[in-house]
Scaffold this active site. Structure first.
Site, short mmCIF file in Angstrom:
data_model
loop_
_atom_site.label_atom_id
_atom_site.label_comp_id
_atom_site.label_asym_id
_atom_site.label_seq_id
_atom_site.Cartn_x
_atom_site.Cartn_y
_atom_site.Cartn_z
N GLU A 193 0.84 -1.20 0.00
CA GLU A 193 0.00 0.00 0.00
C GLU A 193 0.88 1.26 0.00
OE1 GLU A 193 -3.26 -0.36 2.86
OE2 GLU A 193 -4.12 -1.99 1.66
N GLU A 318 -4.73 -8.76 -0.70
CA GLU A 318 -5.55 -8.54 0.50
C GLU A 318 -7.01 -8.48 0.08
OE1 GLU A 318 -4.34 -5.49 3.34
OE2 GLU A 318 -2.23 -5.89 2.88
O1 AHR Z 1 -4.99 -6.29 6.70
C1 AHR Z 1 -4.94 -5.16 7.53
C2 AHR Z 1 -4.32 -3.96 6.83
O2 AHR Z 1 -5.14 -3.57 5.75
C3 AHR Z 1 -2.99 -4.18 6.19
O3 AHR Z 1 -1.94 -4.06 7.10
C4 AHR Z 1 -2.93 -3.10 5.16
O4 AHR Z 1 -2.13 -3.45 4.05
C5 AHR Z 1 -4.38 -2.89 4.79
O5 AHR Z 1 -4.72 -1.56 4.80
#
Ligand code: AHR
Length: 513
Positions: A193, A318
């Site tokens: 991110e 994710e």
């Molecule tokens: O999964 C939790 C968080 O969500 C992670 O650390 C981040 O990459 C995302 O914003």
């Protein structure tokens, strides 16, 4: 006019009779493989995912473990066939200095986990602990490198430390720390991110940073090459994907990431309860989950412009449902329960990944244990398998199988004037020739019957399993571990080339033909 009164049985029949669900499985058109890596997981130093989840310490006499890693967790994840595990973050990755986590544990420096609860991180679970655990799990590691607060040298050294077999400063250090052979880590994230917790970078800037970092990563691993994954877009940030695809040469990037959570609102405490959700909240979560299809389509279309041969993979590293934390738990630990809502969310999302398997070649559910849409929850020496776990375990028959294209015409699941397709279907043929069909009914109240035309397939026998429960809020607890669990399914019939399946409300079915 005569009034009609329907008994519940007649009502159910009439609902089924009015169903329009139809699908075609083109069993003779399978071309692309569903990479097993679509079934990947994610373990961040966040809350109780690593400490208390995977790792309980070498000196723990109460919970059976190997080198501190819980053996009940290892057995469950192996049964689920976990293909890869991303570590150490997440946001944590861009604060993590890997050299803090090697060498004698007593001498490792303590740091503050600034992203997640401001707790002290003692670095007792580091590179050796993680990579040895992956070997125990039989899973491929996916290491996320620190770009935000790290250096090019640091990442380049990490690659050398874990992958270099000959003599070098980093391989000698690894040997001093007790590991002779390299681990041969193939998957590497170059930041996480980068547009947010990874450094709040603009896409042009990150594209240049990425080019620098990836240039100094030794690409040779064992007899192959490493697989570098650029930090990707959040949801529908198509400009991020476009800028990276335009500015990063294909020889520096093997994968491009994308993150999408099914969340009601990003406001603090506004994500809704994981268990006590309303009909509206349920509908909105499903809307967010099914949006994955459009997001993948649009990001893929941009990638196609620059990479028509689809050499670069789209990596959804994710995904999952994100709700308010369980009452009374640390808000920074993201601990949430997991219901039948999560089960259908997972089933429908995996069906979407299958459909796009030519471009989507890895995905990581967030996160494996005790965090967000976890497959496992732990409490002391107890462990429970969530409804999401069961879906991933049932679906593992699709790993590395050939995707069979499916077209579906579904009835609507409605809320007021809004609607979503109630049923989703995917299919694959495994190496032994068996065809598996996964079906999901997200409607929490209405059963659905679907008629599936099997093109190019004569099925002689059919077996199946189903995950469902009387109520969409149902979940497993430490007091009742098996409220939601898969059972044998006998609601499918095959007649010639037509498969008919009766799906109860809120259900996930996997059939073997
Ligand atoms: O999964 C939790 C968080 O969500 C992670 O650390 C981040 O990459 C995302 O914003």
């Amino acid at each position: 006019m005569k009034k009609l009164f329907l008994t519940p049985a007649l009502l159910a029949l009439s609902l089924i009779a009015s169903a329009q669900n139809k699908a075609t499985i083109n069993a003779d058109e399978g071309k692309y493989v569903i990479s097993k890596h679509i079934y990947g997981h994610f373990a961040e130093h966040l809350g109780r995912c690593i400490y208390d989840g995977f790792y309980v310490g070498e000196n723990n006499a109460k919970i059976p473990n190997k080198n501190g890693v819980r053996l009940d967790v290892v057995a469950a994840l192996k049964k689920m066939k976990i293909p890869n595990l991303r570590w150490p973050g997440g946001c944590f990755a861009d604060t993590y200095h890997w050299k803090d986590g090697i060498g004698p544990k007593a001498k490792r420096p303590k740091i503050v986990n600034t992203w997640w609860g401001g707790v002290t991180e003692d670095n007792s679970f580091g590179t050796h602990d993680f990579l040895n655990m992956c070997e125990l799990l039989g899973t491929e590691p996916y290491l996320a490198g620190n770009v935000g607060s790290g250096t090019v040298q640091e990442l380049s050294d990490w690659v050398q430390y874990v992958n270099f077999e000959k003599d070098s400063p980093m391989s000698s250090l690894r040997q001093q720390n007790g590991r002779a052979q390299p681990w041969n880590v193939r998957y590497w994230g170059v930041a996480n991110e980068a547009w947010g917790c990874g450094g709040n970078m603009k896409p042009d800037y990150y594209a240049d940073v990425y080019r620098r970092y990836s240039t100094f990563m030794n690409t040779r691993v064992g007899n192959g090459r490493i697989f570098r994954i650029a930090s990707g877009a959040s949801d529908n940030d198509y400009n991020w994907t476009e800028t990276l695809m335009k500015n990063i040469p294909a020889n520096l990037m093997e994968g491009l990431a994308m993150h999408h959570y099914s969340v009601l609102s990003w406001g603090d405490g506004k994500k809704g309860s994981a268990t006590e959700f309303t009909d509206q909240e349920y509908f909105k979560t499903m809307q967010q989950a099914l949006l994955m299809d459009e997001l993948i389509e649009k990001h893929s279309a941009i990638m196609d412009k620059y990479d028509p041969e689809k050499k670069i993979a789209l990596i959804v590293d994710e995904w999952g449902g994100w709700y308010n934390v369980e009452p009374g738990t640390n808000p920074g630990f993201l601990y949430q329960q997991n219901t039948m809502r999560d089960a259908v969310l997972a089933g429908a999302t995996l069906n979407i990944f299958h459909k796009h398997c030519e471009r989507v070649r890895m995905a990581n559910l967030a996160q494996a244990i005790n965090v967000l849409q976890a497959v496992i929850l732990t409490k002391g020496d107890k462990m429970l398998l969530t409804p999401t776990y069961h879906v991933l375990e049932m679906y593992n028959v699709h790993q590395d199988a050939t995707m069979l294209p499916v077209s579906v015409k579904s009835d609507d699941f409605t809320l007021g004037s809004e609607k979503l397709p109630a049923v989703s279907v995917s299919a694959s043929r495994d190496k032994a020739g068996k065809v598996h069909v996964s079906l999901v009914n997200i409607d929490p109240a209405k059963p659905q019957e679907i008629s599936v035309d099997l093109k190019g397939l004569k099925a002689s026998a059919i077996t199946g399993r189903i995950l469902t429960s009387a109520n969409v809020h149902d979940h497993n607890t430490f007091e009742n571990l098996n409220k939601v669990k898969p059972v044998a399914f006998n609601g499918a019939k095959v007649n010639g080339n037509t498969l008919t399946v009766s799906l109860p409300p809120v259900s996930v079915v996997v059939l073997e033909l």
